[in-house]
Write a protein that holds these residues in place. Structure first.
Motif, PDB file in Angstrom:
ATOM      1  N   GLY A 121      23.868 140.995  54.315  1.00  0.00           N
ATOM      2  CA  GLY A 121      22.573 141.214  54.958  1.00  0.00           C
ATOM      3  C   GLY A 121      22.615 142.337  55.975  1.00  0.00           C
ATOM      4  N   THR A 122      23.682 142.369  56.735  1.00  0.00           N
ATOM      5  CA  THR A 122      23.759 143.381  57.795  1.00  0.00           C
ATOM      6  C   THR A 122      23.811 144.794  57.205  1.00  0.00           C
ATOM      7  OG1 THR A 122      24.785 143.789  59.947  1.00  0.00           O
ATOM      8  CG2 THR A 122      26.301 143.416  58.114  1.00  0.00           C
TER       9      THR A 122
ATOM     10  N   TYR B 184      17.161 137.979  64.419  1.00  0.00           N
ATOM     11  CA  TYR B 184      18.559 138.149  64.014  1.00  0.00           C
ATOM     12  C   TYR B 184      18.603 139.016  62.766  1.00  0.00           C
ATOM     13  CZ  TYR B 184      23.427 137.334  63.019  1.00  0.00           C
ATOM     14  OH  TYR B 184      24.768 137.536  62.792  1.00  0.00           O
ATOM     15  N   HIS B 185      19.406 140.094  62.830  1.00  0.00           N
ATOM     16  CA  HIS B 185      19.465 141.014  61.696  1.00  0.00           C
ATOM     17  C   HIS B 185      20.894 141.395  61.318  1.00  0.00           C
ATOM     18  CE1 HIS B 185      15.121 141.302  62.050  1.00  0.00           C
ATOM     19  NE2 HIS B 185      15.288 141.509  63.353  1.00  0.00           N
TER      20      HIS B 185
ATOM     21  N   GLU C 149      11.244 139.369  61.005  1.00  0.00           N
ATOM     22  CA  GLU C 149      11.381 138.276  60.031  1.00  0.00           C
ATOM     23  C   GLU C 149      10.038 137.553  59.922  1.00  0.00           C
ATOM     24  OE1 GLU C 149      15.247 135.965  61.172  1.00  0.00           O
ATOM     25  OE2 GLU C 149      14.719 137.303  62.807  1.00  0.00           O
TER      26      GLU C 149
ATOM     27  N   GLU D 226      17.741 132.419  62.406  1.00  0.00           N
ATOM     28  CA  GLU D 226      18.782 132.202  63.424  1.00  0.00           C
ATOM     29  C   GLU D 226      18.182 132.028  64.809  1.00  0.00           C
ATOM     30  OE1 GLU D 226      21.809 131.593  62.533  1.00  0.00           O
ATOM     31  OE2 GLU D 226      21.367 132.114  60.456  1.00  0.00           O
TER      32      GLU D 226
ATOM     33  N   ASP E 214      12.506 141.658  57.174  1.00  0.00           N
ATOM     34  CA  ASP E 214      13.844 141.132  56.911  1.00  0.00           C
ATOM     35  C   ASP E 214      13.725 139.719  56.332  1.00  0.00           C
ATOM     36  OD1 ASP E 214      16.374 140.124  56.887  1.00  0.00           O
ATOM     37  OD2 ASP E 214      16.925 140.874  58.880  1.00  0.00           O
TER      38      ASP E 214
ATOM     39  N   VAL F 238      16.216 138.374  54.497  1.00  0.00           N
ATOM     40  CA  VAL F 238      17.573 137.972  54.115  1.00  0.00           C
ATOM     41  C   VAL F 238      17.678 136.445  54.087  1.00  0.00           C
ATOM     42  CG1 VAL F 238      19.974 137.950  54.954  1.00  0.00           C
ATOM     43  CG2 VAL F 238      18.705 140.107  54.840  1.00  0.00           C
ATOM     44  N   GLN F 239      17.028 135.799  55.021  1.00  0.00           N
ATOM     45  CA  GLN F 239      17.078 134.333  55.078  1.00  0.00           C
ATOM     46  C   GLN F 239      15.849 133.667  54.453  1.00  0.00           C
ATOM     47  OE1 GLN F 239      18.396 130.768  58.064  1.00  0.00           O
ATOM     48  NE2 GLN F 239      18.915 132.852  58.495  1.00  0.00           N
TER      49      GLN F 239
ATOM     50  N   LYS G 294      21.778 136.756  51.195  1.00  0.00           N
ATOM     51  CA  LYS G 294      22.086 135.320  51.115  1.00  0.00           C
ATOM     52  C   LYS G 294      21.901 134.738  49.710  1.00  0.00           C
ATOM     53  CE  LYS G 294      21.343 134.361  56.034  1.00  0.00           C
ATOM     54  NZ  LYS G 294      22.602 133.886  56.569  1.00  0.00           N
TER      55      LYS G 294
HETATM   56  N1  PLP Z   1      18.918 139.184  58.578  1.00  0.00           N
HETATM   57  C1  PLP Z   1      18.625 137.887  58.715  1.00  0.00           C
HETATM   58  C2  PLP Z   1      17.206 137.470  58.848  1.00  0.00           C
HETATM   59  C3  PLP Z   1      19.643 136.926  58.759  1.00  0.00           C
HETATM   60  O1  PLP Z   1      19.339 135.633  58.925  1.00  0.00           O
HETATM   61  C4  PLP Z   1      20.975 137.365  58.634  1.00  0.00           C
HETATM   62  C5  PLP Z   1      22.087 136.397  58.705  1.00  0.00           C
HETATM   63  O2  PLP Z   1      21.947 135.267  59.089  1.00  0.00           O
HETATM   64  C6  PLP Z   1      21.233 138.731  58.491  1.00  0.00           C
HETATM   65  C7  PLP Z   1      20.175 139.618  58.449  1.00  0.00           C
HETATM   66  C8  PLP Z   1      22.637 139.231  58.375  1.00  0.00           C
HETATM   67  O3  PLP Z   1      23.162 138.875  57.137  1.00  0.00           O
HETATM   68  P1  PLP Z   1      24.737 138.802  56.914  1.00  0.00           P
HETATM   69  O4  PLP Z   1      25.246 137.668  57.747  1.00  0.00           O
HETATM   70  O5  PLP Z   1      24.892 138.572  55.431  1.00  0.00           O
HETATM   71  O6  PLP Z   1      25.299 140.109  57.337  1.00  0.00           O
END
Ligand code: PLP
Length: 431
Positions: A123-124, A149-150, A203, A208, A236, A238-239, A265
């Motif tokens: 994700g990062t 959280y990113h 988000e 998080e 974002d 990712v979650q 994820k």
């Molecule tokens: N973006 C969001 C919304 C997340 O919840 C997360 C991780 O929890 C990330 C980015 C970062 O992802 P990663 O832990 O796979 O680097």
């Protein structure tokens, strides 16, 4: 020297031996934390269940949002096994059909206009690519939300608005502002100061941050003001994406098409680590012209691409979007009822969006206590990286009725344990 932690059948699974290897060769802090959490090692998983080295089984409603398809979903495993036997890693010189298929499948389920994908491993990294796309589009300023959280690489960390994580690594990226989540006027204030210069990253629901659900219409309003002030919008997911909120994307819930969408994820079907930065053709144009400008060796590796295709097909074939919505509507009220029954006068809030469920206590010790009591009763949940007040559940959408019954039973036992640890509340629970 300790003896090697492997046998012909794979790694040694003895908890103390594994912890010793962690202490000596990985992180003694990580080993210490695991000790506090019971010293278990996890060696096997299937659906909503995982098994420890000692053969103890836990219901997995944690995993930080990865397991929407459950562990080792047969469709994902089939796709990955086939790719593994044929061609797991490419040369990066020729084109790869597994990547083409994964990108086509992914863009077939994303909001309109998002038709260019850059794959990465986490994700990062997906966030890093978004930040670089923003720069390539002349947006040198970033705005993210308080509690957001990113990720933790240097660029992503600059927009992960938590002092504890940022402080040891300053200086981070310049020209970053954080505004309160859910507060459109605060966003307008920054955007109007820098028209045409900003990329906003947000988000749909903060994961998080502790399952923070903004007011209805928030994301739509963010889209509108981004358009008004010439800002790029990166959402974002990712979650929250791929069914977690009971929709393919949080964007869909609000009918929003961002300029950039981030996925991770669940994207690898809980079999491979993979993430994606998905952009409009216009936003992606510079990378279309120069494909070497942002690359990485394992980007779009065929084995990971097979997992992406498997995950999307599994979600479609099993109706996991609808199942996530229905399951969320069933779980959240019952979990709230249990908390209300056992801890009625302690300030708490249970909130959920699909299968992203948070149980917040005013006292962080209470959240930690519930998390530990769940483990003691064979349930794995998540803590929240940006909020120590919230226990977060991210269950698979594949949970069966008996899994759900197990969760309710064990959650009730855990809530009773927390009440017993806090005698003042026990009295109230008995009343
Ligand atoms: N973006 C969001 C919304 C997340 O919840 C997360 C991780 O929890 C990330 C980015 C970062 O992802 P990663 O832990 O796979 O680097």
């Amino acid at each position: 020297m300790p003896k090697d932690t492997s046998t012909d059948n794979g790694p040694v699974t003895d908890g103390e031996r594994v912890a010793l290897a962690y202490r000596r060769t990985m992180s003694s802090g990580r080993a210490r934390l695991a000790e506090v959490l019971g010293g278990h090692v996890e060696v096997e998983s299937s659906g909503a269940w995982l098994t420890t080295g000692e053969g103890r089984r836990f219901l997995n409603v944690g995993g930080y949002g990865v397991f929407i398809t459950g562990a080792r979903h047969p469709r994902v495993v089939r796709e990955v096994e086939r790719q593994l036997r044929k061609h797991p890693i490419g040369t990066r010189i020729f084109l790869d059909p597994a990547a083409a298929r994964a990108a086509e499948l992914l863009t077939s389920v994303t909001p309109p206009g998002l038709n260019r994908v850059h794959f990465s491993g986490s994700g990062t990294e997906a966030v890093e690519a978004a930040i670089k796309l923003a720069r390539l589009n002349g947006r040198h300023r970033l705005v993210s939300m308080t509690g957001g959280y990113h990720g933790k690489t240097m660029g992503a960390l600059s927009v992960t608005a938590r002092e504890t994580f940022q402080r040891p690594f300053r200086p981070l990226l310049p020209n970053v502002d954080h505004v309160p989540f859910g507060d459109v006027p605060a966003l307008v204030k920054v955007l109007s100061r820098y028209p045409g210069e900003v990329c906003v990253i947000v988000e749909p629901v903060q994961g998080e941050g502790g399952v923070v659900i903004p007011p209805p219409g928030y994301l739509r309003a963010v889209r509108e003001v981004c358009t008004e002030f010439g800002a790029l919008l990166a959402v974002d997911e990712v979650q929250t994406g791929l069914g977690r909120l009971g929709a393919w994307w949080g964007c869909d819930v609000e009918g929003v098409s961002p300029d950039i969408l981030l996925s991770g994820k669940a994207l690898g079907g809980a079999v491979m680590p993979v993430a994606a930065t998905i952009a409009t053709e216009e936003t992606f144009a510079v990378l279309d012209r120069d494909p070497i400008l942002h690359t990485s060796t394992f980007s779009a590796a065929p084995i990971a691409m097979a997992a992406v295709s498997g995950a999307i097909l599994a979600i479609q074939e099993d109706g996991l979007i609808e199942r996530a919505a229905a399951l969320g509507a069933r779980l959240t009220p019952e979990l709230e009822r249990i908390i209300a029954a056992y801890l009625p006068h302690h300030p708490y809030e249970v909130r959920g969006a699909g299968l992203l469920i948070g149980i917040e206590f005013a006292d962080p010790a209470m959240a930690a206590d519930l998390f530990m009591a769940l483990i003691a009763h064979d349930v794995v949940a998540n803590l929240s990286l940006n909020s120590d007040h919230v226990v977060r559940l991210t269950p698979p959408a594949t949970m069966t009725d008996s899994d759900v019954a197990f969760l309710f039973d064990r959650f009730e036992q855990a809530a009773r344990t927390v009440a017993e640890h806090n005698p003042e509340y026990e009295v109230l629970a008995d009343a």
